[in-house]
Design an enzyme around this catalytic site. Sequence first.
Site, PDB file in Angstrom:
ATOM      1  N   GLU A  44      26.547  36.310  33.259  1.00  0.00           N
ATOM      2  CA  GLU A  44      27.774  35.982  33.989  1.00  0.00           C
ATOM      3  C   GLU A  44      27.967  37.003  35.102  1.00  0.00           C
ATOM      4  OE1 GLU A  44      32.562  35.120  33.365  1.00  0.00           O
ATOM      5  OE2 GLU A  44      31.524  36.462  31.962  1.00  0.00           O
ATOM      6  N   GLU A  69      29.987  43.219  36.269  1.00  0.00           N
ATOM      7  CA  GLU A  69      31.291  43.408  36.915  1.00  0.00           C
ATOM      8  C   GLU A  69      31.269  44.761  37.608  1.00  0.00           C
ATOM      9  OE1 GLU A  69      34.539  43.303  38.623  1.00  0.00           O
ATOM     10  OE2 GLU A  69      34.232  41.548  37.320  1.00  0.00           O
ATOM     11  N   ASN A  96      26.898  46.040  41.262  1.00  0.00           N
ATOM     12  CA  ASN A  96      27.108  44.987  42.251  1.00  0.00           C
ATOM     13  C   ASN A  96      26.000  43.951  42.130  1.00  0.00           C
ATOM     14  OD1 ASN A  96      27.266  43.472  44.754  1.00  0.00           O
ATOM     15  ND2 ASN A  96      28.476  45.152  45.586  1.00  0.00           N
ATOM     16  N   ASP A 118      35.190  35.291  44.017  1.00  0.00           N
ATOM     17  CA  ASP A 118      35.996  35.492  45.217  1.00  0.00           C
ATOM     18  C   ASP A 118      35.556  34.481  46.273  1.00  0.00           C
ATOM     19  OD1 ASP A 118      37.216  36.443  47.595  1.00  0.00           O
ATOM     20  OD2 ASP A 118      37.180  38.495  46.846  1.00  0.00           O
ATOM     21  N   ASP A 154      38.723  27.325  40.917  1.00  0.00           N
ATOM     22  CA  ASP A 154      39.923  26.550  41.230  1.00  0.00           C
ATOM     23  C   ASP A 154      40.030  26.311  42.730  1.00  0.00           C
ATOM     24  OD1 ASP A 154      40.442  29.421  41.592  1.00  0.00           O
ATOM     25  OD2 ASP A 154      42.432  28.735  42.198  1.00  0.00           O
ATOM     26  N   THR A 191      38.047  31.142  31.172  1.00  0.00           N
ATOM     27  CA  THR A 191      38.247  32.512  31.635  1.00  0.00           C
ATOM     28  C   THR A 191      39.751  32.768  31.726  1.00  0.00           C
ATOM     29  OG1 THR A 191      38.448  32.092  34.013  1.00  0.00           O
ATOM     30  CG2 THR A 191      36.211  32.159  33.105  1.00  0.00           C
ATOM     31  N   GLU A 192      40.111  34.021  31.987  1.00  0.00           N
ATOM     32  CA  GLU A 192      41.529  34.340  32.154  1.00  0.00           C
ATOM     33  C   GLU A 192      42.132  33.555  33.319  1.00  0.00           C
ATOM     34  OE1 GLU A 192      39.669  38.004  30.257  1.00  0.00           O
ATOM     35  OE2 GLU A 192      39.139  36.637  31.887  1.00  0.00           O
ATOM     36  N   TYR A 193      41.409  33.515  34.445  1.00  0.00           N
ATOM     37  CA  TYR A 193      41.908  32.791  35.615  1.00  0.00           C
ATOM     38  C   TYR A 193      42.020  31.293  35.326  1.00  0.00           C
ATOM     39  CZ  TYR A 193      41.646  36.723  38.894  1.00  0.00           C
ATOM     40  OH  TYR A 193      41.856  37.901  39.550  1.00  0.00           O
ATOM     41  N   GLU A 194      41.021  30.764  34.651  1.00  0.00           N
ATOM     42  CA  GLU A 194      41.029  29.339  34.341  1.00  0.00           C
ATOM     43  C   GLU A 194      42.253  28.960  33.511  1.00  0.00           C
ATOM     44  OE1 GLU A 194      38.043  26.022  32.285  1.00  0.00           O
ATOM     45  OE2 GLU A 194      37.428  28.118  32.495  1.00  0.00           O
TER      46      GLU A 194
END
Length: 211
Positions: A44, A69, A96, A118, A154, A191-194
Site C-alpha cells: 500500500e 508512508e 517516499n 493526494d 473520492d 480506509t479512514e478517509y473512505e
Amino acid sequence: MRQRNKPWADDFLMEHQEIVIAEPKENKGKWKKIFGNTNPIHLEIGTGKGQFIVGMADQYPGINFIGIEMAKSIIVDAAQKVIGSEQQNVLLVNENANDLEEFFAENEVSTIYLNFSDPWPKNRHEKRRLSYYTFLAQYQNVLSGNGELIMKTDNRSLFEYSLVSFSTYGLQLEEVSLDLHQLNDATNVMTEYEEKFSNKGQPIYRCTAKF
C-alpha cells in the site's frame, strides 16, 4: 492537511524497527525472508494511519502486507495500530514512494494499492500524482507478471485522470466502479478517509488494472 508534529515520533520509530523497517533498501529482493514465509506481498502506497492495511492483514493472514508512508507523524499511528492488532504479516516503511524500485526487486510484489492519494489538482503538479506514467513504470517493474494495481479515491477528477493514464500506458482495466459502496462488496476494507467521505454520502471510486 497539515499534520500535528509529534516530537516523540523519532524515538518511537527507533524502538519499533521490527515493524517500521529502518533500512528498506537493504531488504530489496529479501522481503519474504524478512516475513519468514513465501506468501505473496501486497504493497500500500500512502498507508496513512493504517486502518486499511491492518484490516487487510486481519482478513488475509496468508498475505504479507507492506505499507509505505513518508510522514513520520502519520506512520507512527499506523505502527501503533499494527502493535495493537498483534498482526505478524504487516511491515511499514517510512520513505517516499518516488524511490520504490530501490526498495523492491522485479516481480517481488503481487498487488499495489493506491488509496485516497493526494490528487495534486494543479497541472504543474501532474508529475506528483501516483498514477503518473513515471510511477506506473515503477509499479510495472516491481509487480509480478499477473500483479494488480488497485486504486480507490473520492476525487472524481483524479479518478478520471488515472483511468486515462492507465489506458494510455497500456494497462488493462479489470474493474471500474463509480460508486463502490453500492456494490456491497463484503471484502472491501475501508480506509479512514473512505469511512469519513462515505458517511457524508460521497461516492467512492475504485478500479483494478493489470499491466
